[in-house]
Scaffold this motif. Structure first.
Motif, PDB file in Angstrom:
ATOM      1  N   MET A 151      -1.781   8.365   0.061  1.00 43.66           N
ATOM      2  CA  MET A 151      -0.855   9.441  -0.185  1.00 43.66           C
ATOM      3  C   MET A 151      -0.187   9.292  -1.557  1.00 43.66           C
ATOM      4  O   MET A 151      -0.035  10.264  -2.273  1.00 43.66           O
ATOM      5  CB  MET A 151       0.191   9.437   0.936  1.00 43.66           C
ATOM      6  N   PHE A 152       0.220   8.064  -1.891  1.00 44.73           N
ATOM      7  CA  PHE A 152       0.862   7.785  -3.160  1.00 44.73           C
ATOM      8  C   PHE A 152      -0.094   8.027  -4.326  1.00 44.73           C
ATOM      9  O   PHE A 152       0.305   8.540  -5.367  1.00 44.73           O
ATOM     10  CB  PHE A 152       1.388   6.346  -3.152  1.00 44.73           C
ATOM     11  N   VAL A 153      -1.356   7.668  -4.147  1.00 44.22           N
ATOM     12  CA  VAL A 153      -2.372   7.851  -5.190  1.00 44.22           C
ATOM     13  C   VAL A 153      -2.568   9.341  -5.468  1.00 44.22           C
ATOM     14  O   VAL A 153      -2.710   9.763  -6.623  1.00 44.22           O
ATOM     15  CB  VAL A 153      -3.700   7.178  -4.766  1.00 44.22           C
ATOM     16  N   VAL A 154      -2.563  10.166  -4.433  1.00 44.26           N
ATOM     17  CA  VAL A 154      -2.730  11.625  -4.605  1.00 44.26           C
ATOM     18  C   VAL A 154      -1.550  12.186  -5.385  1.00 44.26           C
ATOM     19  O   VAL A 154      -1.721  13.032  -6.275  1.00 44.26           O
ATOM     20  CB  VAL A 154      -2.871  12.315  -3.223  1.00 44.26           C
ATOM     21  N   LEU A 155      -0.345  11.727  -5.109  1.00 39.91           N
ATOM     22  CA  LEU A 155       0.849  12.191  -5.811  1.00 39.91           C
ATOM     23  C   LEU A 155       0.766  11.843  -7.300  1.00 39.91           C
ATOM     24  O   LEU A 155       1.035  12.688  -8.160  1.00 39.91           O
ATOM     25  CB  LEU A 155       2.102  11.576  -5.184  1.00 39.91           C
ATOM     26  N   ILE A 156       0.409  10.627  -7.623  1.00 40.37           N
ATOM     27  CA  ILE A 156       0.277  10.191  -9.019  1.00 40.37           C
ATOM     28  C   ILE A 156      -0.823  10.989  -9.713  1.00 40.37           C
ATOM     29  O   ILE A 156      -0.666  11.428 -10.865  1.00 40.37           O
ATOM     30  CB  ILE A 156      -0.016   8.672  -9.098  1.00 40.37           C
ATOM     31  N   ALA A 157      -1.962  11.206  -9.034  1.00 43.37           N
ATOM     32  CA  ALA A 157      -3.056  11.983  -9.619  1.00 43.37           C
ATOM     33  C   ALA A 157      -2.612  13.426  -9.875  1.00 43.37           C
ATOM     34  O   ALA A 157      -2.960  14.021 -10.906  1.00 43.37           O
ATOM     35  CB  ALA A 157      -4.270  11.943  -8.699  1.00 43.37           C
ATOM     36  N   ALA A 158      -1.840  14.021  -8.977  1.00 41.15           N
ATOM     37  CA  ALA A 158      -1.367  15.395  -9.149  1.00 41.15           C
ATOM     38  C   ALA A 158      -0.403  15.506 -10.327  1.00 41.15           C
ATOM     39  O   ALA A 158      -0.472  16.450 -11.123  1.00 41.15           O
ATOM     40  CB  ALA A 158      -0.692  15.878  -7.867  1.00 41.15           C
ATOM     41  N   ILE A 159       0.474  14.536 -10.469  1.00 41.08           N
ATOM     42  CA  ILE A 159       1.407  14.539 -11.598  1.00 41.08           C
ATOM     43  C   ILE A 159       0.646  14.387 -12.910  1.00 41.08           C
ATOM     44  O   ILE A 159       0.887  15.094 -13.876  1.00 41.08           O
ATOM     45  CB  ILE A 159       2.466  13.427 -11.426  1.00 41.08           C
ATOM     46  N   GLY A 160      -0.304  13.460 -12.946  1.00 39.43           N
ATOM     47  CA  GLY A 160      -1.109  13.258 -14.155  1.00 39.43           C
ATOM     48  C   GLY A 160      -1.901  14.502 -14.518  1.00 39.43           C
ATOM     49  O   GLY A 160      -1.964  14.891 -15.684  1.00 39.43           O
ATOM     50  N   ALA A 161      -2.514  15.149 -13.536  1.00 38.70           N
ATOM     51  CA  ALA A 161      -3.274  16.374 -13.800  1.00 38.70           C
ATOM     52  C   ALA A 161      -2.349  17.485 -14.289  1.00 38.70           C
ATOM     53  O   ALA A 161      -2.693  18.257 -15.196  1.00 38.70           O
ATOM     54  CB  ALA A 161      -4.016  16.809 -12.546  1.00 38.70           C
ATOM     55  N   GLY A 162      -1.153  17.571 -13.703  1.00 36.18           N
ATOM     56  CA  GLY A 162      -0.191  18.595 -14.127  1.00 36.18           C
ATOM     57  C   GLY A 162       0.237  18.416 -15.568  1.00 36.18           C
ATOM     58  O   GLY A 162       0.322  19.381 -16.334  1.00 36.18           O
ATOM     59  N   VAL A 163       0.493  17.183 -15.957  1.00 33.27           N
ATOM     60  CA  VAL A 163       0.882  16.895 -17.337  1.00 33.27           C
ATOM     61  C   VAL A 163      -0.265  17.226 -18.285  1.00 33.27           C
ATOM     62  O   VAL A 163      -0.078  17.852 -19.334  1.00 33.27           O
ATOM     63  CB  VAL A 163       1.317  15.421 -17.480  1.00 33.27           C
TER      64      VAL A 163
END
Length: 119
Positions: A1-13
């Motif tokens: 779950m934490f990995v998905v959150l970090i990946a989503a933030i990185g993709a958003g940036v």
């Protein structure tokens, strides 16, 4: 779950940077006006006289707005006569410590050197 959150933030940036890069040219940043913009411009004296200790003048900024500024006339320029209300003066320096402009008499027929208008 934490990995998905970090990946989503990185993709958003990353996507935001890619979309914002072409818009930098459309929304260019202009520096805010400063007091140094008045140096070299002509002002109109608004107080009865200008001395080494007292005076105010009205000046037009490069963006077209007008401002009331604190001005002083040096003793060397005052030898030729004090600047009086309605007279034109050239702003030639700014005293950063005491926050006023130095002015000297100028012939208004010469135009405004800051605007490149000379006659």
């Amino acid at each position: 779950m934490f990995v998905v959150l970090i990946a989503a933030i990185g993709a958003g940036v990353l996507i935001t940077r890619m979309l914002a890069a072409p818009l930098r040219h459309v929304f260019h940043h202009t520096p805010p006006p400063s007091r140094a913009d008045f140096v070299g411009r002509i002002c109109i004296i608004r107080t009865s006289t200008v001395t080494p200790d007292f005076g105010q003048a009205e000046i037009t900024s490069p963006d077209g707005s007008s401002a009331l500024i604190q001005v002083r006339q040096s003793r060397e320029h005052a030898v030729h006569g004090l600047l009086r209300s309605g007279a034109s003066a050239l702003v030639y320096d700014y005293d950063l410590d005491r926050e006023f402009f130095w002015v000297c008499p100028v012939d208004p027929a010469m135009g405004d050197p800051a605007l490149g208008r000379f006659t």
